[in-house]
Design a protein around this motif. Structure first.
Motif, short mmCIF file in Angstrom:
data_model
loop_
_atom_site.label_atom_id
_atom_site.label_comp_id
_atom_site.label_asym_id
_atom_site.label_seq_id
_atom_site.Cartn_x
_atom_site.Cartn_y
_atom_site.Cartn_z
N GLU A 1 12.68 2.05 -5.23
CA GLU A 1 13.27 2.28 -3.92
C GLU A 1 14.02 3.60 -3.86
OE1 GLU A 1 14.20 -2.39 -2.78
OE2 GLU A 1 15.70 -1.18 -3.82
N LYS B 1 -4.95 3.32 9.22
CA LYS B 1 -4.60 3.20 10.63
C LYS B 1 -4.55 4.57 11.30
CE LYS B 1 -1.89 -1.04 9.99
NZ LYS B 1 -0.53 -1.66 10.08
N ASN C 1 0.36 4.94 -3.06
CA ASN C 1 1.27 3.93 -2.54
C ASN C 1 0.48 2.98 -1.64
OD1 ASN C 1 3.16 2.83 -0.34
ND2 ASN C 1 4.63 3.67 -1.81
N LYS C 2 0.53 1.69 -1.95
CA LYS C 2 -0.28 0.71 -1.22
C LYS C 2 0.06 0.69 0.26
CE LYS C 2 -1.53 -4.20 -1.20
NZ LYS C 2 -1.33 -5.52 -1.84
N GLU C 3 1.33 0.75 0.59
CA GLU C 3 1.74 0.70 1.99
C GLU C 3 1.28 1.95 2.74
OE1 GLU C 3 5.84 0.18 4.65
OE2 GLU C 3 5.89 0.06 2.45
N GLU C 4 1.44 3.13 2.11
CA GLU C 4 1.03 4.35 2.78
C GLU C 4 -0.49 4.46 2.86
OE1 GLU C 4 2.73 8.05 2.04
OE2 GLU C 4 4.80 7.34 1.92
N ARG C 5 -1.18 3.89 1.89
CA ARG C 5 -2.65 3.88 1.95
C ARG C 5 -3.13 3.06 3.14
NH1 ARG C 5 -3.38 2.70 -2.91
NH2 ARG C 5 -3.74 0.46 -2.77
N SER C 6 -2.44 1.98 3.43
CA SER C 6 -2.76 1.18 4.61
C SER C 6 -2.48 1.96 5.90
CB SER C 6 -1.96 -0.12 4.59
OG SER C 6 -2.15 -0.86 5.77
N ARG C 7 -1.40 2.72 5.89
CA ARG C 7 -1.07 3.54 7.06
C ARG C 7 -2.11 4.63 7.28
NH1 ARG C 7 5.36 4.39 5.67
NH2 ARG C 7 6.04 2.24 6.10
#
Length: 301
Positions: free
Chosen positions: A9, A189, A180-186
Motif C-alpha cells: 500500500e 476498460k 498490477n491486477k487492478e490496473e490491468r483490469s482498468r
C-alpha cells in the motif's frame, strides 16, 4: 487507531515507467484514469476533426472547387488512404526515436496547422474559384495555386492524423501498470471507452458538423474542426505532469527489415549438414540463466 500501512500500500516508484522529468513514476501521482481521460478527450477531438472534414469533402470539391465527381472521390480516397498509411511512419518514430507522447504532441500540432490552412482557404475568396454563373453550363476551374493550397492543407492533415493515430491508444495504455491486477483490469476498460469516444466523435462529425458546413458555411464548419483539434492539443499538454512514460521498445519494422537484409546477404551460403548450427543463440556464457532457448526449425526453413 489507524492500521499500519503495508508495503504494497505504500507509495513506491515504478520500475518501468517515468514521469516527465525522467524520474521513476509515482503510481499514486501519475497515470490512471485522470491521465487516460485526457487521452480519451484528445481522441474524440481528433475523430471529430478528421471525419468532420472527410465525410463531406466530396461535396466541397465538386460544388466549390468545381472538380468532377471522379476526381473529387479520388482526392478524398487519397486523403484518407494517406492518413492511414502514415500511421506506419508515426509508429516507427514513436517506437524508435520520439516516444509516444512526443509523437502524439508533434503530430497533433501538425494536424492543427493543416486544418487552419484548410479553414483559411475556404474563407479567403482568392483561394477558391468564383461561383458558377446561373444558367451557365461551364464553371471556372480552380487554378494551380488554389489546388496547391488545398492539397497542402489536406496532406498536412493526413500527416498529423497518421502520426497521432499511430500512438494515441498506446499512450493511453501506458497510463496503466500491467503488472498490477487492478490496473490491468482498468486498461481493458480503457480500450472500451477509447472506442466509445471514437464513436462519439464520429457521430458528432457526421451530424452536427455536416449540418454546420451545409447550412451555415464551410468556413464555420472547418473552423469548428480547427477549434476541436486545438482543444485536443491543449488537453494533451495539460496532462504532461501526470503522464507515465515508457522506454523506447524499438520498432518491429526495424527487426523485420533486418531479417530480410540478413536473408539476402546470406542467400548464397550453403546449408550446414548439422541442423543444430542453424539455431541463433546469444553470445553468452553457456551456464548463463538468461540464455535464450533455441527456436525449433521446420524442415522447410
Amino acid at each position: 487507531m489507524a492500521l499500519p500501512v503495508t508495503q504494497s500500500e505504500a507509495t513506491k516508484p515504478m520500475s518501468d515507467a517515468w514521469d516527465y522529468k525522467g524520474r521513476p513514476a509515482d503510481a499514486s501521482k501519475s497515470g490512471g484514469w485522470v491521465s487516460a481521460a485526457m487521452i480519451l478527450g484528445v481522441e474524440a477531438c481528433e475523430r471529430l476533426t478528421t471525419l468532420g472534414i472527410a465525410v463531406n469533402l466530396v461535396t466541397y470539391l465538386t460544388g466549390v472547387m468545381h472538380m468532377s465527381n471522379s476526381v473529387s472521390a479520388n482526392t478524398v480516397t487519397n486523403f484518407m488512404g494517406t492518413s492511414f498509411m502514415l500511421c506506419l511512419l508515426g509508429g516507427f518514430l514513436a517506437d524508435s526515436f520520439l516516444g509516444r507522447y512526443l509523437t502524439v504532441t508533434i503530430f497533433t500540432a501538425v494536424q492543427a496547422i493543416g486544418v487552419m490552412i484548410l479553414t483559411i482557404s475556404t474563407a479567403i475568396p482568392s483561394l477558391r474559384p468564383p461561383k458558377c454563373q446561373t444558367g451557365s453550363s461551364t464553371c471556372i476551374p480552380a487554378t494551380d495555386i488554389q489546388l496547391g493550397v488545398l492539397n497542402l492543407a489536406l496532406y498536412t492533415i493526413s500527416l498529423g492524423t497518421g502520426g497521432l493515430k499511430s500512438s494515441i491508444s498506446g499512450l493511453g495504455s501506458d497510463q496503466f501498470d500491467e503488472s498490477n491486477k487492478e490496473e490491468r483490469s482498468r486498461m481493458a476498460k480503457f480500450f472500451s471507452w477509447f472506442f466509445f469516444f471514437i464513436s462519439i466523435g464520429s457521430l458528432c462529425a457526421v451530424t452536427i458538423l455536416v449540418y454546420i458546413q451545409d447550412s451555415i458555411g464551410r468556413p464555420w464548419g472547418y473552423g469548428v474542426c480547427a477549434g476541436a483539434i486545438f482543444v485536443g492539443l491543449l488537453i494533451l499538454l495539460s496532462g504532461t505532469r501526470r503522464y507515465r512514460f515508457k522506454k523506447l521498445a524499438g520498432s518491429p519494422l526495424t527487426q523485420v527489415s533486418a531479417v530480410f537484409v540478413a536473408a539476402w546477404r546470406k542467400r548464397t551460403m550453403v546449408l550446414p549438414s548439422d541442423s543444430s548450427e542453424l539455431f541463433s543463440v546469444d553470445d553468452m556464457a553457456p551456464d548463463s540463466e538468461n540464455k535464450k532457448p533455441k527456436l525449433p526449425h521446420t524442415k522447410e526453413y
